[in-house]
Design a protein around this motif. Structure first.
Motif, mmCIF file in Angstrom:
data_model
loop_
_atom_site.group_PDB
_atom_site.id
_atom_site.type_symbol
_atom_site.label_atom_id
_atom_site.label_comp_id
_atom_site.label_asym_id
_atom_site.label_seq_id
_atom_site.Cartn_x
_atom_site.Cartn_y
_atom_site.Cartn_z
ATOM 1 N N ALA A 59 0.836 -1.209 0.000
ATOM 2 C CA ALA A 59 0.000 0.000 0.000
ATOM 3 C C ALA A 59 0.867 1.253 0.000
ATOM 4 O O ALA A 59 0.565 2.231 -0.692
ATOM 5 C CB ALA A 59 -0.939 -0.017 1.201
ATOM 6 N N ASP A 60 1.957 1.221 0.753
ATOM 7 C CA ASP A 60 2.848 2.378 0.840
ATOM 8 C C ASP A 60 3.601 2.640 -0.459
ATOM 9 O O ASP A 60 4.088 3.754 -0.673
ATOM 10 C CB ASP A 60 3.866 2.195 1.971
ATOM 11 C CG ASP A 60 3.232 2.276 3.349
ATOM 12 O OD1 ASP A 60 2.061 2.731 3.459
ATOM 13 O OD2 ASP A 60 3.903 1.857 4.320
ATOM 14 N N ASP A 178 -1.380 1.165 -7.990
ATOM 15 C CA ASP A 178 -2.560 0.817 -7.212
ATOM 16 C C ASP A 178 -3.694 0.278 -8.090
ATOM 17 O O ASP A 178 -4.863 0.598 -7.888
ATOM 18 C CB ASP A 178 -3.044 2.006 -6.387
ATOM 19 C CG ASP A 178 -3.879 1.575 -5.181
ATOM 20 O OD1 ASP A 178 -3.732 0.414 -4.745
ATOM 21 O OD2 ASP A 178 -4.679 2.381 -4.695
ATOM 22 N N THR A 183 -2.950 -5.643 -7.507
ATOM 23 C CA THR A 183 -3.009 -5.891 -6.078
ATOM 24 C C THR A 183 -3.684 -7.227 -5.814
ATOM 25 O O THR A 183 -3.220 -8.001 -4.995
ATOM 26 C CB THR A 183 -3.765 -4.763 -5.357
ATOM 27 O OG1 THR A 183 -3.036 -3.545 -5.570
ATOM 28 C CG2 THR A 183 -3.876 -5.040 -3.876
#
Length: 183
Positions: A59-60, A178, A183
């Motif tokens: 996520a980072d 993203d 993901t």
């Protein structure tokens, strides 16, 4: 039964070509059962509490999407049951930071050979793929299309790339856009 050597031979594609049962026995002796199952049999924990990668780091590492650079690589992969396929791009910037992006991800596989060929021809790029499993059918179709150079990865190369991907993520030198399908 992950302790059954017959299971090892059915699930590990390298026995008899890249490794031997004797080496597998030695490796088994040095690993816990969960680690053995993950590393050599492709068996992962049955719940969502454990991941192959650090999802906080993932996520980072998300950044806003950018255009493809002048130099990048492309690869494709097909789900083991051929239910879907994805075409990906990857590159490193001048600082050595790696980027990965999904160019296309869809249900089925029939769409993929022509899409891969179009990108490969447009950018004059070879197309990489893991030479195991469901990738073989599309590779045959892609190889029939003029102007496309296919490069099959070995299991050793795929493992090295996976290790590099996870290491880059862990050390903060991997970025992605993203995309839900990645993901």
């Amino acid at each position: 039964d992950p302790e059954d050597e017959g299971v090892w031979q059915r699930f590990h594609p390298g026995i008899g070509t890249l490794t031997t049962l004797e080496k597998m026995r030695a490796r088994r002796a040095g690993l816990s059962l969960p680690m053995w199952c993950q590393e050599y049999l492709g068996i992962w924990p049955p719940d969502n509490s454990t991941s192959a990668i650090d999802m906080v780091a993932w996520a980072d590492s998300a950044v806003p999407q950018v255009e493809l650079p002048d130099r990048f690589g492309i690869a494709y992969d097909v789900a083991p049951d051929s239910s879907s396929a994805a075409v990906c791009a990857g590159w490193r910037d001048e600082d050595g930071v790696g980027y990965v992006a999904i160019l296309e991800h869809r249900q089925g596989v029939s769409w993929m050979p022509r899409m891969v060929a179009a990108v490969a021809k447009k950018y004059r790029l070879p197309v990489r793929y893991d030479g195991i499993g469901a990738n073989h059918g599309p590779s045959t179709e892609i190889s029939r299309l003029r102007g496309v150079q296919l490069v099959s990865c070995t299991a050793k190369e795929a493992q090295a790339a996976t290790q590099s991907f996870v290491s880059n993520l862990t050390d903060g030198t991997l970025r992605h856009f993203d995309q839900a399908s990645l993901t």
